[in-house]
Design a protein around this motif. Structure first.
Motif, short mmCIF file in Angstrom:
data_model
loop_
_atom_site.label_atom_id
_atom_site.label_comp_id
_atom_site.label_asym_id
_atom_site.label_seq_id
_atom_site.Cartn_x
_atom_site.Cartn_y
_atom_site.Cartn_z
N ASP A 72 22.43 -19.04 -46.53
CA ASP A 72 20.99 -18.84 -46.41
C ASP A 72 20.17 -20.04 -46.89
O ASP A 72 18.94 -20.00 -46.87
N HIS A 73 20.83 -21.10 -47.32
CA HIS A 73 20.09 -22.31 -47.71
C HIS A 73 19.49 -22.94 -46.47
O HIS A 73 20.16 -23.04 -45.42
N PRO A 74 18.22 -23.39 -46.51
CA PRO A 74 17.58 -23.92 -45.29
C PRO A 74 18.27 -25.13 -44.69
O PRO A 74 18.09 -25.41 -43.50
N ASP A 75 19.04 -25.87 -45.49
CA ASP A 75 19.73 -27.06 -44.98
C ASP A 75 21.25 -26.91 -45.05
O ASP A 75 21.97 -27.90 -45.18
N HIS A 76 21.73 -25.67 -44.98
CA HIS A 76 23.17 -25.45 -45.18
C HIS A 76 24.02 -26.24 -44.20
O HIS A 76 25.01 -26.87 -44.59
N ASN A 77 23.66 -26.23 -42.93
CA ASN A 77 24.47 -26.94 -41.94
C ASN A 77 24.46 -28.44 -42.19
O ASN A 77 25.50 -29.11 -42.10
N ARG A 78 23.29 -28.97 -42.51
CA ARG A 78 23.21 -30.40 -42.80
C ARG A 78 23.99 -30.73 -44.07
O ARG A 78 24.66 -31.77 -44.15
N ALA A 79 23.91 -29.85 -45.06
CA ALA A 79 24.62 -30.10 -46.31
C ALA A 79 26.11 -30.22 -46.07
O ALA A 79 26.78 -31.08 -46.67
N GLY A 80 26.66 -29.39 -45.20
CA GLY A 80 28.08 -29.47 -44.91
C GLY A 80 28.48 -30.81 -44.36
O GLY A 80 29.55 -31.35 -44.70
N ALA A 81 27.60 -31.40 -43.52
CA ALA A 81 27.91 -32.69 -42.91
C ALA A 81 27.66 -33.84 -43.88
O ALA A 81 28.49 -34.74 -44.04
N VAL A 82 26.50 -33.81 -44.55
CA VAL A 82 26.13 -34.92 -45.43
C VAL A 82 27.02 -34.97 -46.67
O VAL A 82 27.45 -36.05 -47.11
N LEU A 83 27.31 -33.81 -47.24
CA LEU A 83 28.03 -33.75 -48.51
C LEU A 83 29.52 -33.50 -48.35
O LEU A 83 30.24 -33.38 -49.35
N ASP A 84 30.00 -33.43 -47.11
CA ASP A 84 31.43 -33.23 -46.86
C ASP A 84 32.00 -32.03 -47.61
O ASP A 84 33.12 -32.07 -48.14
N GLY A 85 31.22 -30.96 -47.68
CA GLY A 85 31.69 -29.75 -48.34
C GLY A 85 31.63 -29.80 -49.85
O GLY A 85 32.04 -28.84 -50.52
N GLN A 86 31.08 -30.89 -50.41
CA GLN A 86 30.90 -31.00 -51.86
C GLN A 86 29.46 -30.60 -52.18
O GLN A 86 28.56 -31.43 -52.19
N PHE A 87 29.23 -29.33 -52.45
CA PHE A 87 27.87 -28.81 -52.54
C PHE A 87 27.21 -28.99 -53.90
O PHE A 87 26.07 -28.59 -54.11
#
Length: 394
Positions: free
Chosen positions: A288-303
């Motif tokens: 439910d985070h507004p940037d969840h999809n981008r976070a997965g790509a930018v942070l390589d799953g390191q949240f």
């Protein structure tokens, strides 16, 4: 007759065929050279050596080289604080008449510098939303020279469009400066992905024990590195050898702390989201985070280890929560080995008007949690107790 020994002259350090396992702490402010010619060789780059502590010292170099390896670069410089790294970068690379575009949720003191201090020195700035590439591009003017962004915003944990911003900076000829404090090189390899300059507050996650104050800056271009270094030396933004030694010690456990605190953060975010006293949870790893999809790509799953949540009540609810959890330090910091609570409205963003805080989504009931390495069951228990106290307000 007893003759007093001459204690003024230094006693040479003992020779040894073995070496120390731990890096020696070198607090000397001055270093003696054999003669003026040797000093010339040092200053003119023909020989490696130290002269005066403000210009560099061994403990700073050891720490810088460790962080260089983490960032995948070389030539990083350790400074006296994270803000001194920001200051040296801006003042070293810009002049009166230049303009900066910055993210609108930078660290509070970075925001103050850009909006209140730099204008006094003839450097102007525009703040824009780094999650909105069009907004950042619209903020660029003919005098813009530099873009300063954080990958993850404070305290709302929004994820910048780093791929777009890197491309935009390159296309427009801007110096891209990334403050990588929240993410660390393990969360986002800024240098590898095109940043021109990378900044860290080593005080936080890297040192990890709330007992040092240090910064770090790495520039890709040697001329920019020299400009930043000269500014550090001139302004006296020098790090303490003791702090460098302590931060080096903290880095040896960084891998373990990084993994444990991230796992705890993910578990804590899920646990508190279910509590009736909580209106919302912001964690990039949640769907439910507004940037969840981008976070997965930018942070390589390191949240990351940061979790932000909002209480249904205002200041009274915030006071109740902190008083019900004295074992969770209520402190305007992050990155400690233990979990800490921060209340942006009364700490990092207290300098903003209530209206401006509201624009950024910062309420009196918002907390930012820097999740540490405690047993996760203990964290769940502590937060449940504190949130139950908020619910008891009625």
């Amino acid at each position: 007759m007893f003759r007093r020994p001459n204690l003024v002259r230094r006693t040479p350090f003992p020779d040894s065929v073995s070496r120390a396992v731990v890096t020696p702490l070198q607090p000397s402010v001055v270093y003696a050279s054999p003669d003026p010619n040797a000093l010339d060789d040092q200053y003119e780059g023909r020989a490696k050596g130290y002269t005066y502590g403000r210009e560099g010292h061994p403990n700073a170099d050891v720490l810088a080289q460790m962080i260089d390896r983490m960032e995948g670069g070389a030539g990083g410089i350790v400074t006296g604080s994270g803000m001194s790294a920001v200051t040296a970068t801006i003042l070293g690379l810009l002049s009166a008449g230049d303009h900066i575009v910055g993210g609108n949720q930078l660290y509070g003191r970075s925001l103050r510098m850009m909006t209140q201090d730099l204008p006094r020195w003839g450097i102007t700035s525009t703040l824009a939303d780094p999650t909105d590439l069009a907004a950042m591009e619209a903020a660029i003017t003919p005098t813009t020279k530099l873009m300063l962004v954080e990958v993850v915003s404070n305290p709302t944990l929004r994820i910048a469009d780093m791929e777009g911003l890197t491309r935009l900076a390159r296309d427009r000829g801007l110096i891209l400066v990334v403050d990588n404090t929240f993410t660390t090189p393990y969360g986002y390899p800024a240098f590898e992905r095109g940043a021109d300059v990378v900044i860290h507050s080593v005080t936080k996650l890297m040192a990890g024990h709330s007992d040092v104050t240090l910064g770090y800056v790495l520039a890709r271009d040697p001329a920019r590195r020299k400009a930043i270094y000269d500014t550090i030396v001139t302004l006296g933004l020098t790090p303490s050898p003791w702090d460098c030694w302590m931060a080096e010690r903290g880095l040896y456990s960084f891998d373990m702390r990084h993994e444990r605190s991230q796992a705890n953060a993910a578990a804590l975010a899920e646990a508190i989201a279910e509590h009736p006293a909580v209106s919302s949870v912001l964690y990039p790893g949640r769907a439910d985070h507004p940037d969840h999809n981008r976070a997965g790509a930018v942070l390589d799953g390191q949240f990351g280890n940061m979790v932000t949540f909002c209480l249904k009540g205002g200041r009274d609810a915030a006071v109740a929560l902190t008083r019900a959890a004295p074992q969770l330090p209520f402190a305007p910091t992050l990155g400690d080995i233990g979990t800490t609570l921060s209340h942006p409205a009364s700490s990092s963003h207290r300098g903003l008007t209530p209206e401006k805080r509201a624009e950024l989504g910062i309420t009196e009931g918002m907390f930012r949690v820097s999740v540490g390495c405690e047993p996760v069951a203990l964290l769940r228990e502590d937060f449940t107790t504190a949130l139950d106290a908020v619910s008891a307000l009625g």
